[in-house]
Scaffold this motif. Structure first.
Motif, short mmCIF file in Angstrom:
data_model
loop_
_atom_site.label_atom_id
_atom_site.label_comp_id
_atom_site.label_asym_id
_atom_site.label_seq_id
_atom_site.Cartn_x
_atom_site.Cartn_y
_atom_site.Cartn_z
N LEU A 275 -17.93 0.73 5.29
CA LEU A 275 -17.48 -0.45 5.95
C LEU A 275 -16.83 -1.83 5.84
O LEU A 275 -15.67 -1.93 5.10
CB LEU A 275 -18.48 -1.36 6.92
N SER A 276 -17.70 -1.88 4.21
CA SER A 276 -16.89 -2.98 3.24
C SER A 276 -15.86 -2.57 2.72
O SER A 276 -15.01 -3.14 2.68
CB SER A 276 -17.90 -3.92 2.34
N THR A 277 -15.18 -0.88 2.10
CA THR A 277 -13.70 -1.01 1.57
C THR A 277 -12.84 -1.23 2.57
O THR A 277 -11.96 -1.21 2.62
CB THR A 277 -14.16 0.68 1.54
N LEU A 278 -13.43 -0.56 3.99
CA LEU A 278 -12.13 -0.43 5.24
C LEU A 278 -12.22 -2.37 5.59
O LEU A 278 -11.06 -2.72 5.24
CB LEU A 278 -12.84 -0.03 6.41
N GLY A 279 -13.72 -3.16 5.67
CA GLY A 279 -12.88 -4.31 5.38
C GLY A 279 -12.09 -4.92 4.76
O GLY A 279 -11.30 -5.87 5.59
N ASN A 280 -12.34 -4.47 3.41
CA ASN A 280 -11.80 -5.65 2.15
C ASN A 280 -10.16 -4.98 2.50
O ASN A 280 -9.20 -5.59 2.30
CB ASN A 280 -12.32 -5.83 0.88
N MET A 281 -9.94 -4.03 2.95
CA MET A 281 -8.78 -3.75 2.91
C MET A 281 -7.93 -4.14 4.18
O MET A 281 -6.88 -4.17 4.46
CB MET A 281 -8.63 -1.34 3.05
N ALA A 282 -8.31 -4.05 5.17
CA ALA A 282 -7.95 -5.43 6.28
C ALA A 282 -7.98 -6.24 6.29
O ALA A 282 -6.47 -6.85 6.46
CB ALA A 282 -9.01 -4.54 7.63
N ARG A 283 -8.55 -6.76 5.35
CA ARG A 283 -8.27 -8.12 5.27
C ARG A 283 -7.32 -8.37 3.59
O ARG A 283 -7.09 -9.94 3.78
CB ARG A 283 -9.63 -9.11 5.41
N GLY A 284 -7.03 -7.26 3.15
CA GLY A 284 -6.51 -7.93 2.33
C GLY A 284 -6.85 -8.38 1.20
O GLY A 284 -6.10 -8.29 -0.67
N ASN A 285 -8.21 -7.61 0.25
CA ASN A 285 -9.19 -8.26 0.27
C ASN A 285 -8.99 -7.37 -1.14
O ASN A 285 -8.87 -7.92 -2.29
CB ASN A 285 -10.63 -8.48 0.10
N ILE A 286 -8.43 -6.00 -1.01
CA ILE A 286 -8.06 -4.84 -1.94
C ILE A 286 -6.99 -4.30 -1.90
O ILE A 286 -6.72 -4.62 -0.14
CB ILE A 286 -9.48 -3.88 -2.19
N GLU A 287 -6.63 -3.83 -2.01
CA GLU A 287 -4.80 -3.17 -2.02
C GLU A 287 -5.00 -1.74 -0.97
O GLU A 287 -6.40 -0.97 -1.51
CB GLU A 287 -4.61 -2.44 -2.92
N TYR A 288 -4.86 -1.70 -0.36
CA TYR A 288 -4.71 -0.63 0.54
C TYR A 288 -4.33 0.87 0.28
O TYR A 288 -3.00 0.56 -0.65
CB TYR A 288 -3.53 -1.11 2.44
N ASP A 289 -5.51 1.49 -0.05
CA ASP A 289 -5.19 3.10 -0.24
C ASP A 289 -5.43 4.04 0.75
O ASP A 289 -6.76 3.87 1.53
CB ASP A 289 -6.12 3.42 -1.19
N ASP B 156 -2.91 5.52 7.93
CA ASP B 156 -1.53 4.97 9.16
C ASP B 156 -1.20 4.07 8.71
O ASP B 156 -0.34 3.26 9.17
CB ASP B 156 -1.82 4.99 10.17
N GLY B 157 -2.24 2.82 7.25
CA GLY B 157 -1.93 1.67 6.64
C GLY B 157 -2.58 0.97 7.27
O GLY B 157 -4.04 0.69 7.61
N GLN B 158 -2.52 -0.48 6.21
CA GLN B 158 -3.65 -1.76 6.59
C GLN B 158 -3.76 -1.97 7.88
O GLN B 158 -5.04 -2.11 8.42
CB GLN B 158 -3.12 -2.56 5.57
N GLN B 159 -2.48 -1.73 8.80
CA GLN B 159 -2.56 -2.96 10.11
C GLN B 159 -3.60 -1.76 11.12
O GLN B 159 -4.19 -2.42 11.89
CB GLN B 159 -1.62 -3.02 10.70
N ALA B 160 -3.42 -0.71 10.70
CA ALA B 160 -3.94 0.26 11.53
C ALA B 160 -5.23 0.02 10.97
O ALA B 160 -6.50 0.52 12.51
CB ALA B 160 -3.80 1.82 11.06
N VAL B 161 -5.90 0.56 10.21
CA VAL B 161 -7.16 0.10 9.96
C VAL B 161 -7.84 -1.60 10.44
O VAL B 161 -9.14 -1.16 11.12
CB VAL B 161 -7.27 -0.06 7.91
#
Length: 152
Positions: free
Chosen positions: A42-56, A124-129
């Protein structure tokens, strides 16, 4: 001599922690590990969604797929009677779990549905997450509100 004393203190501390953990029932340690795995994904996904880490895309998909797998695990063995926070200091599980076990267990179905929806779009991208994080967070948070000791 100082080194020997320091080593003894460190080893004594490690032994005390290990002994304290050994008094925690296996089921409690197992469910805590399960919850830590949920939190990691959840942390991985949440941080990507918020832009705290680069979407991969690969990492997001792996985290979402892990959530699907984790939420598929049958829960009955993890929650035996006598393992609430009232009986075991290391537990954060509220007695309400055992008072409303069917409702509690149905929360894992909700989590599985939300995890499956996330897995369908994680690549499918940061916005989808980001679009799926609300339902995933609600599935987790709703259960925590009623069935787990607060972090506060």
């Amino acid at each position: 001599m100082k080194r020997l004393l320091s080593t003894s203190v460190v080893l004594g501390t490690v032994a005390t922690v290990a002994l304290a953990q050994s008094n925690v029932p296996q089921e409690v340690r197992a469910r805590q590990g399960l919850m830590q795995n949920f939190a990691f994904s959840l942390s991985t996904l949440g941080n990507m969604a918020r832009g705290n880490i680069e979407y991969d895309a690969g990492l997001a998909q792996a985290a979402a797929d892990r959530l699907v797998t984790l939420s598929s695990i049958h829960q009955n063995g993890y929650w035996p009677d006598g393992t609430s926070a009232e009986e075991i200091e290391a537990s954060r599980a509220l007695p309400a779990i055992w008072e409303s076990k069917d409702d509690f267990m149905s929360g894992f179905d909700d989590l599985h549905q939300a995890a499956t929806a996330m897995a369908e779009v994680a690549g499918d991208g940061q916005q989808a997450v980001g679009g799926q994080m609300r339902s995933l967070g609600q599935a987790c948070g709703g259960c925590h509100e009623d069935y787990r000791i607060s972090d506060d």
